[in-house]
Design a protein around this motif. Structure first.
Motif, short mmCIF file in Angstrom:
data_model
loop_
_atom_site.label_atom_id
_atom_site.label_comp_id
_atom_site.label_asym_id
_atom_site.label_seq_id
_atom_site.Cartn_x
_atom_site.Cartn_y
_atom_site.Cartn_z
N THR A 38 0.82 -1.21 0.00
CA THR A 38 0.00 0.00 0.00
C THR A 38 0.86 1.26 0.00
OG1 THR A 38 -0.09 -0.05 2.42
CG2 THR A 38 -1.85 -1.18 1.25
N GLY A 39 0.21 2.38 -0.30
CA GLY A 39 0.84 3.69 -0.20
C GLY A 39 2.14 3.79 -0.98
N GLU A 40 3.20 4.21 -0.26
CA GLU A 40 4.50 4.44 -0.90
C GLU A 40 5.19 3.15 -1.35
OE1 GLU A 40 5.77 7.49 -1.64
OE2 GLU A 40 3.76 8.09 -1.02
N ASP A 41 4.66 1.99 -0.91
CA ASP A 41 5.24 0.72 -1.37
C ASP A 41 5.23 0.62 -2.89
OD1 ASP A 41 5.52 -0.02 1.26
OD2 ASP A 41 3.71 -1.25 1.32
N ALA A 42 4.24 1.25 -3.53
CA ALA A 42 4.09 1.17 -4.98
C ALA A 42 5.28 1.79 -5.71
CB ALA A 42 2.80 1.85 -5.42
N PHE A 43 6.02 2.67 -5.04
CA PHE A 43 7.11 3.39 -5.70
C PHE A 43 8.50 2.87 -5.29
CE2 PHE A 43 3.46 6.26 -5.27
CZ PHE A 43 3.16 6.41 -6.61
N LEU A 44 8.52 1.80 -4.49
CA LEU A 44 9.79 1.15 -4.16
C LEU A 44 10.27 0.32 -5.35
CD1 LEU A 44 9.04 -0.23 -0.57
CD2 LEU A 44 10.52 1.70 -1.15
N ARG A 45 11.58 0.25 -5.51
CA ARG A 45 12.13 -0.61 -6.55
C ARG A 45 12.07 -2.07 -6.08
NH1 ARG A 45 14.10 2.21 -10.58
NH2 ARG A 45 14.76 4.36 -10.23
N VAL A 46 11.97 -2.98 -7.02
CA VAL A 46 11.89 -4.41 -6.69
C VAL A 46 13.10 -4.82 -5.85
CG1 VAL A 46 11.96 -6.74 -7.66
CG2 VAL A 46 10.48 -5.00 -8.69
N SER A 47 14.27 -4.26 -6.14
CA SER A 47 15.49 -4.60 -5.40
C SER A 47 15.41 -4.20 -3.93
CB SER A 47 16.70 -3.94 -6.05
OG SER A 47 16.54 -2.52 -6.07
N GLN A 48 14.51 -3.28 -3.59
CA GLN A 48 14.37 -2.81 -2.21
C GLN A 48 13.37 -3.65 -1.39
OE1 GLN A 48 13.44 1.34 -3.69
NE2 GLN A 48 14.79 1.92 -2.00
N LEU A 49 12.66 -4.55 -2.06
CA LEU A 49 11.61 -5.32 -1.37
C LEU A 49 12.19 -6.49 -0.59
CD1 LEU A 49 8.91 -5.55 -4.21
CD2 LEU A 49 9.10 -3.84 -2.40
N SER A 50 11.51 -6.86 0.48
CA SER A 50 11.86 -8.06 1.22
C SER A 50 11.38 -9.28 0.45
CB SER A 50 11.21 -8.05 2.60
OG SER A 50 9.79 -8.14 2.47
N GLY A 51 11.77 -10.48 0.89
CA GLY A 51 11.32 -11.70 0.23
C GLY A 51 9.81 -11.83 0.24
N GLY A 52 9.19 -11.50 1.37
CA GLY A 52 7.73 -11.57 1.47
C GLY A 52 7.03 -10.58 0.56
N GLU A 53 7.60 -9.37 0.43
CA GLU A 53 7.00 -8.35 -0.43
C GLU A 53 7.11 -8.74 -1.91
OE1 GLU A 53 7.72 -4.37 2.33
OE2 GLU A 53 9.35 -5.15 1.10
N ARG A 54 8.22 -9.36 -2.28
CA ARG A 54 8.36 -9.82 -3.67
C ARG A 54 7.36 -10.92 -3.98
NH1 ARG A 54 14.90 -9.82 -4.98
NH2 ARG A 54 15.35 -7.89 -3.87
N ALA A 55 7.17 -11.82 -3.01
CA ALA A 55 6.19 -12.90 -3.21
C ALA A 55 4.79 -12.31 -3.39
CB ALA A 55 6.20 -13.85 -2.02
N ARG A 56 4.44 -11.31 -2.60
CA ARG A 56 3.11 -10.70 -2.70
C ARG A 56 2.95 -9.93 -4.01
NH1 ARG A 56 4.07 -9.42 2.80
NH2 ARG A 56 4.10 -7.19 2.41
N LEU A 57 4.04 -9.34 -4.52
CA LEU A 57 4.00 -8.65 -5.82
C LEU A 57 3.71 -9.66 -6.93
CD1 LEU A 57 4.40 -6.33 -7.79
CD2 LEU A 57 6.89 -6.63 -7.57
#
Length: 635
Positions: free
Chosen positions: A430-449
């Motif tokens: 949600t929110g500012e998460d949409a503008f994070l680069r994929v390289s900045q995401l945690s393993g769980g966030e990449r899975a949810r993407l």
């Protein structure tokens, strides 16, 4: 009583971790500690183990309490061998054994040595000294170490192997309170089953943090939920905890709704009757009743994403996939190794197949082979009308330099931003998460993407390779529910035994280069494979399984039709409510006009119509709420 927490609180600066926590661990308790990542679970473990101080409150520990705390690579001497490290737990026993051996040699010359020997032997027996080597061998073998490797240096072990060894050492130490932080990481099915069996008969108390719901179900007698700095206790295992939590929230919602309705009625009565002389006293009484009414606590806000929907429109043919004569190999030359031989199977429309097996058995290789992404021979044929989506284990399919939103746009360039961000929001991005680069995401966030991308694909076949890796418990629950309700075809590789025992209708087990097929879920596979090993009757014939899948498919098809009608009814009801609200607003404006205020008959007509609107709204709202519950839109 092993340990008692009395109103303890802990903060790091301005961040409150937990507040006024009170709980007890009794002698034979098996406590599962759950909560989202960052809730403070590890901090609470450290407080209980005395590694962190508390800000306020009191911790009472039993006089004979000993605590064994499992952390990553905890307390292992890197220069020791596996055998030496395990023997260090019984250093006093080996010293007694050496002294007893010396005293036996002295007995012939010194009669007093016999008395000393007897005293020492009693202490040796009390420590079960003659069984020490048996214990060490049993625990090491159970934890996946082979006896011919006991002399291997700890420094040469991988991180996962060192974690397993640390757990094995704790089991041998046998503390009165065993504290385990994610003990199931790096364990295969066989080792997990052994550990569950061992811990089920453990003499002391156990406190476990784990994302393995099956493990928590097997062991726990109570569950602590840490969320929003509050600890809540539930009796029973993980399944009992989820059921109690849902029942508790549903009860609280009903109480809150009933009180809100009562407040509305009392408020309306007071407003209408307070100014009338004949009813002033009654109105004042109702107002006092309102003031004294204790507010019902709102249902606890669950920190999990909204319900996930996996839908599609196009139906494929009955035989979705057929594989014949497939042999899978890896490596080249002398390093070439065969993973699977002569694989043959058919996937029918509506099947939900779980692929299981040990590390290196060929699960991912098989998935890539049927997708024609790897080298394989044999015949792979997909049926007409198949539209598939693939969830890979890693993040190779994602461009690390793109933002989350741009990744969604790359997949769906014609969709509006609101649709894409809504889907991301449903997966907790949600929110500012949409503008994070994929390289900045945690393993769980990449899975949810990756799951968010799949949600919009409208695929009638899903191929998922370890989708629950890195997901927290709440996200696992949401995904499991979505996969259970999904009426398309599913092929999933997973180590999540809780999911495996609720979603699949067939199990493919890869073992010794052979693909074995079993009908049913994970528990059915355990039973049927055990029957095969003991020579009992084999599993039901495949034709019966296909028949069951057809029934499930037809049932799912009818459910989709019913849901479509409900969604149409829901939208129409919502539109009617909105139209009534507009009409009500227009009547208010008319009644405020000077022309209508002077027209008594017109005023009466408008008042009568207002009452009709209120009654219609109540009926429509009740129907709308019912539809919301049936469609799962109020979760």
């Amino acid at each position: 009583m092993r340990i008692s927490l009395n109103d303890i609180s802990k903060s790091f600066g301005s961040d409150l971790i937990f507040s006024e926590v009170s709980a007890k661990i009794e002698d034979h308790d098996r406590v599962g500690l759950v909560g989202i990542n960052g809730a403070g679970k590890t901090t609470l473990l450290k407080v209980i183990c005395g590694e962190e101080d508390i800000d306020s409150g009191e911790i009472a520990r039993g006089n004979d309490l000993t605590i064994g705390y499992q952390k990553q690579n905890c307390g292992l001497m890197q220069e020791s061998t596996i055998r030496e490290e395990m023997r260090s737990v019984f250093a006093d026993v080996y010293e007694m054994e050496a002294e007893m051996h010396r005293l036996r040699e002295e007995m012939a010359q010194d009669p007093a040595a016999l008395e000393r020997y007897k005293l020492l032997e009693d202490a040796f027996l009390a420590r079960d000294g003659y069984q020490v080597e048996v214990k060490i061998n049993r625990v090491l073998t159970g934890m996946g170490f082979t006896e011919n490797g006991f002399d291997q240096s700890i420094a040469k072990l991988s991180g996962g192997e060192q974690t397993r060894l640390a757990i094995a050492k704790l089991l041998l130490e046998s503390p009165s309170l065993l504290v385990l932080d994610e003990p199931t990481n790096h364990l295969d099915f066989k080792t997990l089953a052994w550990l569950e069996e061992y811990l089920s008969s453990y003499s002391g108390a156990i406190l476990i943090v784990s994302h393995d719901r099956y493990f928590l179900d097997k062991l726990c007698t109570k569950v602590w939920e840490l969320e929003d700095a509050v600890l809540r206790e539930y009796k029973g295992n993980y399944s009992a905890y989820t059921r109690q939590r849902e029942e508790q929230d549903a009860r609280q919602r009903k109480l809150l709704a009933a009180q809100m309705e009562e407040r509305a009625k009392l408020t309306e009565y007071v407003e209408k009757n307070l100014v009338r002389a004949s009813t002033t006293k009654m109105a004042q009484s109702r107002r006092k009743q309102l003031e004294k009414m204790e507010p019902v606590e709102k249902p606890h806000r669950r920190l999990k994403p909204p319900k996930l929907h996996l839908e599609y429109e196009t139906e494929p043919v009955k035989d979705v996939l057929s594989v014949e004569g497939m042999t899978l190999t890896v490596g080249e030359g002398d390093r070439k190794r065969t993973l699977l031989r002569d694989v043959e199977f058919t996937v029918h429309r509506g099947d939900k197949i779980a692929v299981i097996g040990g590390n290196g058995a060929g699960k991912t290789t098989l998935i890539r082979a049927i997708l024609r992404e790897g080298d394989s021979n044999g015949r792979v044929r997909w049926g007409r009308g198949v539209r598939s989506s693939y969830f890979d284990q890693g993040s190779d399919s994602l461009d690390q330099n793109l933002t989350v939103l741009d990744t969604m746009w790359k997949a769906y360039p014609r969709l509006y931003e609101t649709v894409l961000r809504s889907t991301l929001g449903s997966m907790g991005l949600t929110g500012e998460d949409a503008f994070l680069r994929v390289s900045q995401l945690s393993g769980g966030e990449r899975a949810r993407l990756k799951l968010a991308i799949i949600c919009l694909a409208g695929s009638n076949v899903l191929i998922l390779d370890e989708p629950t890796n890195h997901l927290d418990l709440q996200s696992k629950e949401v995904l499991q529910e979505a996969l259970s309700e999904y009426t398309g075809t599913l092929i999933i590789v997973s180590h999540d035994r809780y999911l495996l025992d609720r979603v699949p209708t067939r199990i493919f087990s890869l073992e010794d280069q052979v693909l074995h097929q079993y009908p049913g879920k994970y528990s059915d596979y355990l039973r049927l494979s055990a029957e095969e090993r003991t020579g009992k009757p084999a599993a039901p014939k495949a034709e019966k399984v296909v028949s069951e899948q057809t029934k499930l498919y037809n049932k799912g098809k009818e459910q989709r039709r019913l849901d479509a009608r409900r969604r149409k009814d829901y939208a129409e009801t919502e539109a009617k409510i909105a139209a009534l609200e507009e009409e009500q607003e227009e009547i208010r404006h008319l009644m405020d006009s000077e022309e209508v205020r002077e027209d008594y008959q017109r005023l009466q007509e408008l008042c009568a119509r207002t009452e009709e609107i209120v009654r219609e709204q109540e009926t429509l709202m009740e129907h709308w709420l019912t539809l919301s519950e049936e469609l799962g839109l109020n979760e």
